[in-house]
Write an enzyme that holds these catalytic residues in place. Structure first.
Site, PDB file in Angstrom:
ATOM      1  N   ARG A  29       0.860  -1.184   0.000  1.00 51.38           N
ATOM      2  CA  ARG A  29       0.000   0.000   0.000  1.00 51.38           C
ATOM      3  C   ARG A  29       0.897   1.235   0.000  1.00 51.38           C
ATOM      4  NH1 ARG A  29      -4.614   2.911  -0.819  1.00 51.38           N
ATOM      5  NH2 ARG A  29      -4.880   4.544   0.717  1.00 51.38           N
ATOM      6  N   LEU A  30       0.616   2.174  -0.887  1.00 53.97           N
ATOM      7  CA  LEU A  30       1.251   3.492  -0.809  1.00 53.97           C
ATOM      8  C   LEU A  30       0.211   4.402  -0.185  1.00 53.97           C
ATOM      9  CD1 LEU A  30       2.741   3.844  -4.419  1.00 53.97           C
ATOM     10  CD2 LEU A  30       3.691   2.627  -2.436  1.00 53.97           C
TER      11      LEU A  30
ATOM     12  N   SER B 222      -1.125   7.786   1.303  1.00 52.34           N
ATOM     13  CA  SER B 222      -0.888   9.220   1.370  1.00 52.34           C
ATOM     14  C   SER B 222      -1.284   9.745   2.746  1.00 52.34           C
ATOM     15  CB  SER B 222      -1.711   9.943   0.302  1.00 52.34           C
ATOM     16  OG  SER B 222      -1.224   9.619  -0.977  1.00 52.34           O
TER      17      SER B 222
ATOM     18  N   GLN C  86      -8.784   2.944   5.354  1.00 53.04           N
ATOM     19  CA  GLN C  86      -7.919   2.317   4.343  1.00 53.04           C
ATOM     20  C   GLN C  86      -6.560   1.941   4.931  1.00 53.04           C
ATOM     21  OE1 GLN C  86      -8.008   5.153   1.001  1.00 53.04           O
ATOM     22  NE2 GLN C  86      -9.004   3.521  -0.162  1.00 53.04           N
TER      23      GLN C  86
ATOM     24  N   GLU D 220      -0.511  15.201   2.152  1.00 49.58           N
ATOM     25  CA  GLU D 220      -1.721  15.702   2.804  1.00 49.58           C
ATOM     26  C   GLU D 220      -2.620  16.437   1.788  1.00 49.58           C
ATOM     27  OE1 GLU D 220      -3.916  15.550   5.662  1.00 49.58           O
ATOM     28  OE2 GLU D 220      -1.966  15.405   6.635  1.00 49.58           O
TER      29      GLU D 220
ATOM     30  N   ASP E 156      -4.455  17.342  -7.813  1.00 49.47           N
ATOM     31  CA  ASP E 156      -3.635  16.253  -7.261  1.00 49.47           C
ATOM     32  C   ASP E 156      -2.170  16.536  -7.564  1.00 49.47           C
ATOM     33  OD1 ASP E 156      -2.475  13.912  -6.366  1.00 49.47           O
ATOM     34  OD2 ASP E 156      -4.056  12.627  -7.175  1.00 49.47           O
TER      35      ASP E 156
ATOM     36  N   ARG F 162       0.390  14.962  -5.934  1.00 51.27           N
ATOM     37  CA  ARG F 162       1.217  13.934  -5.299  1.00 51.27           C
ATOM     38  C   ARG F 162       2.247  13.359  -6.272  1.00 51.27           C
ATOM     39  NH1 ARG F 162      -3.522  10.297  -2.829  1.00 51.27           N
ATOM     40  NH2 ARG F 162      -4.407  10.871  -4.835  1.00 51.27           N
TER      41      ARG F 162
ATOM     42  N   SER G 116      -4.987  -0.428  -3.849  1.00 47.20           N
ATOM     43  CA  SER G 116      -5.371   0.941  -4.199  1.00 47.20           C
ATOM     44  C   SER G 116      -6.550   0.913  -5.150  1.00 47.20           C
ATOM     45  CB  SER G 116      -4.198   1.654  -4.876  1.00 47.20           C
ATOM     46  OG  SER G 116      -4.590   2.935  -5.328  1.00 47.20           O
TER      47      SER G 116
END
Ligand SMILES: [Zn+2]
Length: 222
Positions: A66-67, A69, A87, A110, A144, A146, A167
């Protein structure tokens, strides 16, 4: 004295020359989910401190991963505005159930990369009726921002070449592929929605292409 300053100057020059992600520490981290290793990294490009939680013997291929955020409000406060906290817990439980796996916790993500204050300002606008995409745009902020390059570097450092990625977000998969990590499978991480986040989740599905088929079953919530 002059000599001392010279030495310090040389040292800081060496520090600034360093780039990429450096593994700094590997510590045992017992949690309510199980006994993880917390592997800490310093991202020399951005100055961020990052951590990967590793469970069991992970191997190199098809590693359940899992990545995640960073989301202070969801992860620490149990906010129902988003489903991040659930999650994260589900991902940690899943790697323990699997016997091995990785949760990379991505600092600096964030509010999809707009920062904590940006996210809170966006949440205030959402309380007035804007959706999560419109709110960011109204603030002049990216929808987004990220970057997953650091996550890929951490996975490379851990010796991982392919993952089963927990994901619902197709962009995470694409980003890992771009950075040389194969995605053998995308494993859905579907959290039952609640009244407070159903609109947010629908926006994620409709405007950010998240794969959230379970929302069909809750059409009565609005
Ligand atoms: Zn969140």
């Amino acid at each position: 004295m002059t000599e001392k300053i010279g030495v310090l100057g040389k040292k800081s020059a060496q520090l600034t020359q360093r780039s990429g992600v450096e593994r700094v520490v590997n510590a045992p981290l017992p949690t309510v989910y199980g006994e993880f290793r917390a592997i800490g990294y310093l991202d020399h490009d951005r100055g961020d401190e990052q951590v990967a939680l590793v469970y069991g013997e992970i191997g190199t291929d098809d590693v359940l991963t899992r990545l995640h955020s960073e989301c202070l409000t969801g992860d620490a406060f149990g906010s129902q505005h988003c489903e991040c906290g659930d999650q994260l817990a589900s991902a940690l439980r899943a790697v323990v159930a699997e016997g091995s796996g990785i949760v990379v916790y991505l600092r600096g993500h964030e509010g999809r990369g707009i920062g904590l204050l940006g996210k809170l300002r966006a949440m205030a606008l959402q309380a007035e009726g804007l959706d999560t995409v419109e709110a960011n745009l109204a603030l002049g902020l990216p929808v987004d921002a990220r970057d997953y390059g650091v996550a890929a570097e951490i996975l490379h450092d851990l010796g991982v070449s392919s993952v089963r990625l927990m994901s619902n977000n197709p962009r995470k998969r694409e980003a890992l592929l771009r950075h040389g990590i194969q995605v053998a499978e995308q494993v859905p991480l579907l959290i039952p929605p609640c009244e407070n986040n159903i609109t947010y989740l629908r926006t994620k599905r409709e405007r950010l292409d998240h794969h959230l088929p379970h929302l069909d079953a809750v059409a009565h919530l609005s």
